[in-house]
Motif scaffolding. Structure first.
Motif, PDB file in Angstrom:
ATOM      1  N   GLU A  46       0.656  -1.316   0.034  1.00  0.00           N
ATOM      2  CA  GLU A  46       0.050   0.045   0.080  1.00  0.00           C
ATOM      3  C   GLU A  46       0.834   1.149   0.050  1.00  0.00           C
ATOM      4  OE1 GLU A  46      -3.712  -1.757   2.535  1.00  0.00           O
ATOM      5  OE2 GLU A  46      -2.355  -0.205   3.582  1.00  0.00           O
ATOM      6  N   LEU A  47       1.931   1.292   0.846  1.00  0.00           N
ATOM      7  CA  LEU A  47       2.653   2.359   0.708  1.00  0.00           C
ATOM      8  C   LEU A  47       3.484   2.748  -0.518  1.00  0.00           C
ATOM      9  CD1 LEU A  47       4.447   2.309   4.483  1.00  0.00           C
ATOM     10  CD2 LEU A  47       2.938   3.949   3.681  1.00  0.00           C
ATOM     11  N   LEU A  48       3.829   1.517  -0.985  1.00  0.00           N
ATOM     12  CA  LEU A  48       4.424   1.959  -2.375  1.00  0.00           C
ATOM     13  C   LEU A  48       3.494   2.220  -3.227  1.00  0.00           C
ATOM     14  CD1 LEU A  48       6.548  -1.551  -2.351  1.00  0.00           C
ATOM     15  CD2 LEU A  48       7.595   0.929  -2.170  1.00  0.00           C
ATOM     16  N   VAL A  49       2.204   1.877  -3.432  1.00  0.00           N
ATOM     17  CA  VAL A  49       1.171   2.542  -4.158  1.00  0.00           C
ATOM     18  C   VAL A  49       0.998   3.882  -4.026  1.00  0.00           C
ATOM     19  CG1 VAL A  49      -1.267   2.269  -4.784  1.00  0.00           C
ATOM     20  CG2 VAL A  49      -0.041   0.076  -4.546  1.00  0.00           C
ATOM     21  N   VAL A  50       0.855   4.248  -2.575  1.00  0.00           N
ATOM     22  CA  VAL A  50       0.674   5.596  -2.397  1.00  0.00           C
ATOM     23  C   VAL A  50       1.858   6.506  -2.831  1.00  0.00           C
ATOM     24  CG1 VAL A  50       0.190   7.234  -0.476  1.00  0.00           C
ATOM     25  CG2 VAL A  50      -0.534   5.218  -0.203  1.00  0.00           C
ATOM     26  N   ALA A  51       3.045   6.135  -2.426  1.00  0.00           N
ATOM     27  CA  ALA A  51       4.292   7.087  -3.057  1.00  0.00           C
ATOM     28  C   ALA A  51       3.937   6.875  -4.587  1.00  0.00           C
ATOM     29  CB  ALA A  51       5.327   6.210  -2.672  1.00  0.00           C
ATOM     30  N   GLU A  52       3.792   5.861  -5.002  1.00  0.00           N
ATOM     31  CA  GLU A  52       3.845   5.934  -6.759  1.00  0.00           C
ATOM     32  C   GLU A  52       2.885   7.007  -7.216  1.00  0.00           C
ATOM     33  OE1 GLU A  52       2.912   2.055  -8.441  1.00  0.00           O
ATOM     34  OE2 GLU A  52       2.168   2.897 -10.139  1.00  0.00           O
ATOM     35  N   TYR A  53       1.426   6.766  -6.478  1.00  0.00           N
ATOM     36  CA  TYR A  53       0.558   7.838  -7.158  1.00  0.00           C
ATOM     37  C   TYR A  53       0.610   9.318  -6.575  1.00  0.00           C
ATOM     38  CZ  TYR A  53      -2.055   4.165  -9.505  1.00  0.00           C
ATOM     39  OH  TYR A  53      -2.020   3.274 -10.382  1.00  0.00           O
ATOM     40  N   MET A  54       1.400   9.493  -5.692  1.00  0.00           N
ATOM     41  CA  MET A  54       1.604  10.868  -5.220  1.00  0.00           C
ATOM     42  C   MET A  54       2.577  11.356  -6.341  1.00  0.00           C
ATOM     43  SD  MET A  54       2.177  10.627  -1.018  1.00  0.00           S
ATOM     44  CE  MET A  54       2.460  12.324  -0.707  1.00  0.00           C
ATOM     45  N   TYR A 101      -6.954   8.999 -10.416  1.00  0.00           N
ATOM     46  CA  TYR A 101      -7.781   8.752  -9.165  1.00  0.00           C
ATOM     47  C   TYR A 101      -8.492   7.502  -9.163  1.00  0.00           C
ATOM     48  CZ  TYR A 101      -6.601  13.140  -6.747  1.00  0.00           C
ATOM     49  OH  TYR A 101      -6.041  14.096  -6.134  1.00  0.00           O
ATOM     50  N   ARG A 102      -9.044   7.205 -10.296  1.00  0.00           N
ATOM     51  CA  ARG A 102      -9.986   6.014 -10.245  1.00  0.00           C
ATOM     52  C   ARG A 102      -9.108   4.871 -10.134  1.00  0.00           C
ATOM     53  NH1 ARG A 102     -13.779   8.130 -13.684  1.00  0.00           N
ATOM     54  NH2 ARG A 102     -12.443   8.314 -15.454  1.00  0.00           N
ATOM     55  N   GLU A 103      -7.773   4.958 -10.761  1.00  0.00           N
ATOM     56  CA  GLU A 103      -7.018   3.818 -10.936  1.00  0.00           C
ATOM     57  C   GLU A 103      -6.629   3.499  -9.421  1.00  0.00           C
ATOM     58  OE1 GLU A 103      -4.054   4.014 -14.405  1.00  0.00           O
ATOM     59  OE2 GLU A 103      -2.585   3.976 -12.705  1.00  0.00           O
ATOM     60  N   TYR A 104      -5.947   4.598  -8.786  1.00  0.00           N
ATOM     61  CA  TYR A 104      -5.403   4.650  -7.543  1.00  0.00           C
ATOM     62  C   TYR A 104      -6.476   4.145  -6.541  1.00  0.00           C
ATOM     63  CZ  TYR A 104      -3.929   6.670  -3.241  1.00  0.00           C
ATOM     64  OH  TYR A 104      -3.352   6.830  -1.814  1.00  0.00           O
ATOM     65  N   LYS A 105      -7.693   4.385  -6.765  1.00  0.00           N
ATOM     66  CA  LYS A 105      -8.812   4.072  -5.650  1.00  0.00           C
ATOM     67  C   LYS A 105      -8.887   2.683  -5.868  1.00  0.00           C
ATOM     68  CE  LYS A 105     -10.996   8.373  -4.527  1.00  0.00           C
ATOM     69  NZ  LYS A 105     -12.333   9.053  -4.547  1.00  0.00           N
ATOM     70  N   THR A 106      -8.950   2.220  -6.907  1.00  0.00           N
ATOM     71  CA  THR A 106      -9.242   0.744  -7.187  1.00  0.00           C
ATOM     72  C   THR A 106      -8.200  -0.159  -6.529  1.00  0.00           C
ATOM     73  OG1 THR A 106     -10.214   1.235  -9.209  1.00  0.00           O
ATOM     74  CG2 THR A 106      -9.511  -0.922  -9.049  1.00  0.00           C
ATOM     75  N   ARG A 107      -6.773   0.550  -6.698  1.00  0.00           N
ATOM     76  CA  ARG A 107      -5.726  -0.123  -6.280  1.00  0.00           C
ATOM     77  C   ARG A 107      -5.762  -0.505  -4.599  1.00  0.00           C
ATOM     78  NH1 ARG A 107      -0.391   0.572  -9.504  1.00  0.00           N
ATOM     79  NH2 ARG A 107       0.566  -0.904  -7.835  1.00  0.00           N
ATOM     80  N   LEU A 108      -6.401   0.824  -4.055  1.00  0.00           N
ATOM     81  CA  LEU A 108      -6.341   0.511  -2.701  1.00  0.00           C
ATOM     82  C   LEU A 108      -7.948   0.088  -2.067  1.00  0.00           C
ATOM     83  CD1 LEU A 108      -4.981   4.260  -1.273  1.00  0.00           C
ATOM     84  CD2 LEU A 108      -3.949   2.057  -1.266  1.00  0.00           C
ATOM     85  N   GLY A 109      -8.732  -0.133  -3.013  1.00  0.00           N
ATOM     86  CA  GLY A 109      -9.947  -0.901  -2.723  1.00  0.00           C
ATOM     87  C   GLY A 109     -10.874   0.297  -1.838  1.00  0.00           C
ATOM     88  N   VAL A 110     -10.642   1.572  -2.284  1.00  0.00           N
ATOM     89  CA  VAL A 110     -11.588   2.610  -1.896  1.00  0.00           C
ATOM     90  C   VAL A 110     -12.918   2.811  -2.738  1.00  0.00           C
ATOM     91  CG1 VAL A 110     -11.656   5.067  -1.600  1.00  0.00           C
ATOM     92  CG2 VAL A 110      -9.596   3.777  -0.836  1.00  0.00           C
ATOM     93  N   ASP A 111     -13.872   2.663  -2.139  1.00  0.00           N
ATOM     94  CA  ASP A 111     -15.294   2.846  -2.797  1.00  0.00           C
ATOM     95  C   ASP A 111     -16.007   4.316  -2.774  1.00  0.00           C
ATOM     96  OD1 ASP A 111     -16.084   2.269  -0.481  1.00  0.00           O
ATOM     97  OD2 ASP A 111     -17.300   0.585  -1.022  1.00  0.00           O
ATOM     98  N   TRP A 112     -15.238   5.042  -2.056  1.00  0.00           N
ATOM     99  CA  TRP A 112     -16.019   6.327  -2.069  1.00  0.00           C
ATOM    100  C   TRP A 112     -15.380   7.621  -2.782  1.00  0.00           C
ATOM    101  CZ3 TRP A 112     -11.863   8.960   0.386  1.00  0.00           C
ATOM    102  CH2 TRP A 112     -11.087   8.329   1.072  1.00  0.00           C
TER     103      TRP A 112
END
Ligand SMILES: Cc1cc2nc3c(=O)[nH]c(=O)nc-3n(C[C@H](O)[C@H](O)[C@H](O)COP(=O)(O)OP(=O)(O)OC[C@H]3O[C@@H](n4cnc5c(N)ncnc54)[C@H](O)[C@@H]3O)c2cc1C
Length: 463
Positions: free
Chosen positions: A416-424, A452-463
């Motif tokens: 997750e942290l790697l995903v966050v750093a990548e999208y930031m 944003y859509r891609e990022y939220k999908t990768r984090l499993g955020v549905d809001w």
């Protein structure tokens, strides 16, 4: 019959954004009017934590708060884990201030008025004036002792600085890209009390932030000293996810604690909404500029909006001056305001928005674990909160090995942290590539929204 006035620029709303702009335009020779529904005692009256970094004044050239406007110097921020057993101290070299908003706002407006800006208080902007499809001014009602007077303020440029209510923007044609509704989950509702306590606060130059998803779901609660005995105490909660109102949470959790509950006198209490997202896609259109909460120029992680409002005002002032030099008030000329803001502060803000979304998914247990294990390391936090990016973990080799070992014990967190750093970093890049002119805006917005859509999908955020 309405009275008619003619100005070069009409600024609607004289909070941090609007009065900063009035101040920054005061010596340009332009004929400027500023209107606010509030009277003197309510200038900058929106409830706030009242904390602001000194860097914002240095960046924009706005005067430092002085006299009664400056209540307390801030030298550090303490961030507490949910159990409050772990505390991280962030000290920034420039520091900051706890201010009296009303006094500082009046300080700015007095200076602006002295240089010829016309300030209309008690003046309610009712609607934009649109003539032949073009924004031509603002229709307003001024409340006076002898009754109400209706005024048509005609101007080349209208600035909406009315905060998240968007008195003007909300009433522009919805086909204008500058009209972009705020999603509830991209905002917070915050409630705060200013109280006199019955004890001396230790280290009044340190403001305190507490992360606890029970007390402040999707946000945090704070205790910001304004001197030894006065404190601004509040809770911010993410909207749109069914969480209780922060006023109830305050009564439930903070009104009886030994540090927050020992109140001698309640000086003020109020709550309000604040945007916590990336900036609006465009903050200008033909004859129109939007700044401050109205343009969503707020730090999405801590919700501080005064500083970014000042920065947006600075870019707006430059863009407006240029438009008058050219005698052209179209979106093409005003686009410089976007280029200035989006490619600097806007990029940081978008990076922080990516981080904000992740932080809002964390449980108390996860935050506690991260803070105990040095993941929320001082350098990375400072860097993330100022630059909108986690690039460098300034740790010794041994510390790095320890952090990595901890993370390997929780591989999901590492991913997750790697995903966050990548999208930031990806979103910042997109903002650095903010389109040169309005005709490419729609394509750029698509790219941002897809990211944003891609990022939220990768984090499993549905809001
Ligand atoms: C509880 C809370 C705590 C916060 N803590 C902090 C903090 O510690 N530090 C920080 O930097 N930020 C903080 N913020 C955010 C900060 O308060 C805002 O980002 C900032 O006030 C935005 O300034 P603004 O000028 O854009 O809008 P506002 O402050 O909302 O000002 C808008 C102005 O427009 C006027 N107006 C509105 N409608 C009309 C109309 N129709 N006609 C005429 N005038 C109108 C209003 O009277 C007001 O004066 C906090 C917010 C909340 C809610």
């Amino acid at each position: 019959m309405a009275t008619e006035y003619r100005y070069d620029v009409v600024i609607v709303g004289l909070g941090p954004a609007g009065s900063s702009l009035a101040y920054l335009l005061k010596d340009t020779g332009l004929k400027v009017a500023g209107l606010d529904i509030a009277d003197f005692s309510r200038v900058w009256g929106k409830p706030c934590g009242d904390a602001i970094g000194k860097g914002h004044f240095l960046e924009t050239g706005l005067p430092l708060p002085k006299g009664e406007a400056m209540m307390q110097i801030v030298n550090a921020v303490d961030i507490y884990s949910p159990s409050e057993e772990v505390k991280i101290r962030l000290s920034e070299p420039e520091g900051g201030f706890m201010i009296d908003r009303n006094k500082y706002g009046l300080q700015l407006l007095e200076e602006a008025e002295k240089s010829g800006v016309d300030v209309y208080l008690n003046t309610h902007a009712l609607s934009p004036i649109i003539e032949n499809g073009k924004l031509a001014g603002v229709y307003a009602k001024k409340h006076g002792e002898d009754g109400d007077v209706y005024i048509k303020f005609y101007s080349k440029i209208v600035v909406d600085a009315t905060g998240s209510g968007g008195a003007i923007k909300r009433k522009l044609p919805s086909s204008w890209p500058v009209v972009e509704p705020l999603k509830p989950t991209d905002s917070a509702v915050a409630y705060r009390k200013i109280v006199e306590l019955d004890y001396d606060i230790e280290e009044p130059d340190v403001i305190r932030i507490y992360i606890n998803a029970d007390i402040a779901p999707g946000g945090y609660w704070w205790l910001f000293p304004k001197g030894r005995r006065i404190a601004n105490i509040g809770i911010g909660v993410q909207r749109g996810r069914g969480y209780p109102h922060p006023r109830h949470l305050y009564e439930k959790y903070l009104s009886r604690r030994p540090d927050t509950g020992r109140v001698v006198r309640l000086l003020n209490e109020a709550g309000a909404l604040l945007p916590t997202r990336r900036p609006a896609n465009t903050i200008v259109w033909d004859n129109f500029v939007s700044i401050g909460d109205n343009a969503y120029t707020v730090n999405p992680v801590h919700g501080g909006g005064m500083g970014y409002a000042m920065t947006a005002a600075m870019y707006a002032a430059r863009g407006i001056e240029k438009a008058f030099e050219k005698g052209d008030y179209s979106v093409e000329t005003l686009w410089d305001v976007n280029l200035g803001y989006m490619r600097s502060t806007g990029a940081k803000q978008a990076g922080l928005d990516i981080l904000r979304i992740y932080l809002q998914t964390l449980t108390n247990e996860e935050v506690e674990w991260a803070m105990r294990n040095g993941l929320a390391n001082v350098d990375s936090l400072v860097e993330a909160s100022t630059q909108g990016e986690i690039r460098r973990l300034n740790l010794t080799l041994l510390e790095k090995a320890k952090v990595l070992a901890k993370l390997l014990g929780r591989p999901t967190k590492l991913m997750e942290l790697l995903v966050v750093a990548e999208y930031m970093s990806k979103v910042k890049k997109l903002y650095y590539e903010y389109p040169e002119n309005p005709k490419d805006l729609a394509k750029w917005v698509d790219r941002v929204e897809n990211l944003y859509r891609e990022y939220k999908t990768r984090l499993g955020v549905d809001w």
